[in-house]
Design an enzyme around this catalytic site. Structure first.
Site, PDB file in Angstrom:
ATOM      1  N   LYS A  79      44.072  34.625  40.258  1.00 52.91           N
ATOM      2  CA  LYS A  79      43.365  34.828  41.517  1.00 52.91           C
ATOM      3  C   LYS A  79      42.893  33.175  41.961  1.00 52.91           C
ATOM      4  O   LYS A  79      42.157  32.622  41.103  1.00 52.91           O
ATOM      5  CB  LYS A  79      42.602  35.688  41.675  1.00 52.91           C
ATOM      6  CG  LYS A  79      42.011  36.100  43.093  1.00 52.91           C
ATOM      7  CD  LYS A  79      41.119  37.219  42.977  1.00 52.91           C
ATOM      8  CE  LYS A  79      40.237  37.606  44.183  1.00 52.91           C
ATOM      9  NZ  LYS A  79      39.552  38.761  44.140  1.00 52.91           N
ATOM     10  N   SER A 154      40.425  42.416  47.345  1.00 52.24           N
ATOM     11  CA  SER A 154      40.690  41.181  47.813  1.00 52.24           C
ATOM     12  C   SER A 154      41.975  40.504  46.860  1.00 52.24           C
ATOM     13  O   SER A 154      42.729  39.396  47.354  1.00 52.24           O
ATOM     14  CB  SER A 154      39.299  40.289  47.709  1.00 52.24           C
ATOM     15  OG  SER A 154      38.810  40.006  46.509  1.00 52.24           O
ATOM     16  N   SER A 178      37.896  45.303  44.106  1.00 53.52           N
ATOM     17  CA  SER A 178      39.092  44.107  44.339  1.00 53.52           C
ATOM     18  C   SER A 178      40.353  44.025  43.503  1.00 53.52           C
ATOM     19  O   SER A 178      41.143  43.459  43.620  1.00 53.52           O
ATOM     20  CB  SER A 178      38.443  42.774  44.718  1.00 53.52           C
ATOM     21  OG  SER A 178      38.205  42.753  46.062  1.00 53.52           O
TER      22      SER A 178
END
Ligand code: GLN
Length: 484
Positions: A79, A154, A178
């Site tokens: 990420k 996210s 997330s």
């Protein structure tokens, strides 16, 4: 079976035996990335050259019979809010466009030491604020199961590239859901670890008391292997803790016989899509068949979950994001005439709408007239929530619930109604407020073939029990792989 259909542990076994070469696995991943990215857009950037250079070293070690971990040689997606030395790390924000960190996050150092090979950096909501990956400054990610739908957020990029076969395993971060929610929307598995179980050094902060890095993969066994590599105390993060001897092998050897699973009755209340409720009831049946008892219990504190989370998360975010002032960090406005204008223009240009909304909300709840009414109250509610969970754990070994009230919404539906988007975090945020671990895994699909996810919530440092339960569940499946 093709390389991009396999689990990380299956690939690792073949890399160790010599049946596969590391470069072959990388070739297959990058080929799949080229094929899928025009639709999915799960990556912000790739680090192909670094990957092949590191792969050569890893291959030499494997050839010499030295596997530095259970996942040695396996490629991984990261990420884009985890600092990678010399490799762009943007947090999906214009504010950090072009930023190449001069250091690695501790988790990246641990991946290197375990011979996992980063493929690239995945898309996300800007500064991890959002539930759909639509607030990224670099374009939306699409759900590989249906590109008209969001992948969740996210960590939507990490979940989407797993589902599209563009990486066998990934890292995400979870402040209020997330990791779990995009896993649910994309039909993959992921763990939000106990607060403090994984070092946050080099994780760009959103809300420091809630943020945790965690593993995402096609099955619980892969996530357990990755968790073993990244977990544990780090002297660079004073909130990190020694994980009492976590072993993936020992965790997966556990079973569900005699385990008590509680389902908070409020998790099954109003607003839950019927297909999700049905999938959850079926999952409960399967846990019963595996030897567990499953029963409902009341958790009325859930009503306060969303406001408590958003007050605390925004308060911490506005403080964390104050460092991006155009001077110390981040985008610097070109036309500013003095210091104040540098601050104002740099932040106005660098941050997107959702980030600005949260900075304003955070400053409001922390301001002198409102601090007691909002921020202090939220801290008290957080404590009460934690106590409610601890009380439940006097009776239950773990808790079961949905990850999100619905399956993945269509692109564009959520941004027009931020409040609705915030409300959809209801089942995930309490876990972060209470500092607990929770594992999300797929449990079926809805009438439109979109994945449904459930989560198992554990006691602090109770990851082993969660992995054992999830692994037992996934072993009963015909097609346990979270890959299209
Ligand atoms: N959707 C939640 C939020 O917007 C959670 C985000 C996260 O876990 N980073 O804050």
């Amino acid at each position: 079976m093709s390389i991009t259909n396999q689990t990380a542990l299956q690939l690792a076994a073949q890399l160790r035996s010599g049946a596969l070469r590391v470069s072959e696995v990388l070739d297959a991943c990058y080929a799949q990335i080229e094929a899928a990215e025009p639709t999915v857009h799960g990556y912000i950037s790739l680090c192909r050259e670094d990957a092949y250079a590191f792969a050569a070293k890893v291959q030499a070690r494997l050839d010499a019979g030295e596997a530095r971990s259970a996942l040695a040689g396996v490629p991984i997606a990261i990420k884009d809010l985890i600092c990678t030395k010399g490799i762009p790390t943007t947090c999906a924000s214009k504010m950090l466009e072009g930023f190449r960190p001069p250091y690695n996050a501790t988790v990246i150092e641990r991946l290197h030491a375990a011979d996992l090979i980063p493929l690239g950096k995945t898309n996300m909501d800007e500064f991890a604020m959002g539930s759909t990956t639509e607030t990224s400054a670099f374009g939306v990610t699409r759900n590989p199961h249906n590109p008209a739908h969001v992948p969740g957020g996210s960590s939507g990029g990490s979940a989407a590239v797993l589902a599209a076969g563009e990486a066998p395993i990934a890292l995400g971060s979870d402040t209020g859901g997330s990791i779990r929610q995009p896993c649910a929307y994309c039909g993959v598995t992921g763990l939000k670890p106990t607060y403090g179980a994984v070092s946050r050094y080099g994780l760009i902060a959103y809300a420091s008391s809630l943020d945790q890095i965690g593993p995402m993969g096609r099955c619980a066994a892969d996530c357990a292997a990755l968790f073993e590599i990244i977990a544990g105390r780090d002297e660079k993060d004073s909130s990190s803790m020694d994980f009492p001897a976590f072993s993936a092998a020992a965790a997966l050897a556990g079973d569900l016989r005699g385990k008590r699973i509680g389902v908070p009755a409020e998790f099954l209340g109003e607003g839950l899509q019927p297909a999700v409720a049905k999938a959850l009831r079926e999952a409960a049946e399967r846990f019963r068949a595996l030897g567990a008892t499953v029963e409902e219990f009341p958790l009325p504190m859930l009503a306060y979950a969303v406001p408590t989370y958003y007050i605390i998360a925004c308060a911490e975010a506005c403080s964390n994001l104050s460092r991006y002032d155009g001077i110390k960090y981040g985008h610097s406005a070109a036309g500013a005439r003095d210091l104040l204008e540098t601050y104002i223009l740099s932040r106005s240009e660098g941050f997107g709408m959702e980030v600005k909304r949260r900075i304003m909300l955070g400053n409001f709840v922390l301001s002198s007239g409102y601090y007691d009414a909002y921020y202090k109250k939220a801290l008290q509610a957080k404590r009460m929530l934690q106590q409610a969970y601890f009380k439940a754990f006097e009776t239950y070994d773990m808790l079961l619930g949905p990850v999100a009230p619905t399956t993945a919404p269509k692109l564009g539906e959520s941004l027009s109604d931020p409040l609705r988007m915030y409300l959809s975090d209801i089942y995930t945020v309490t876990v972060n407020l209470a500092g607990l671990p929770a594992l999300a895994l797929p449990c079926g699909t809805d009438e439109n073939a979109l994945p449904i996810g459930m989560q198992l919530i554990g006691k602090p440092f109770g990851e082993s029990a969660l992995f054992a339960a999830a692994d037992a569940y996934q072993r009963t499946e015909d097609a346990p792989l979270g890959r299209l």
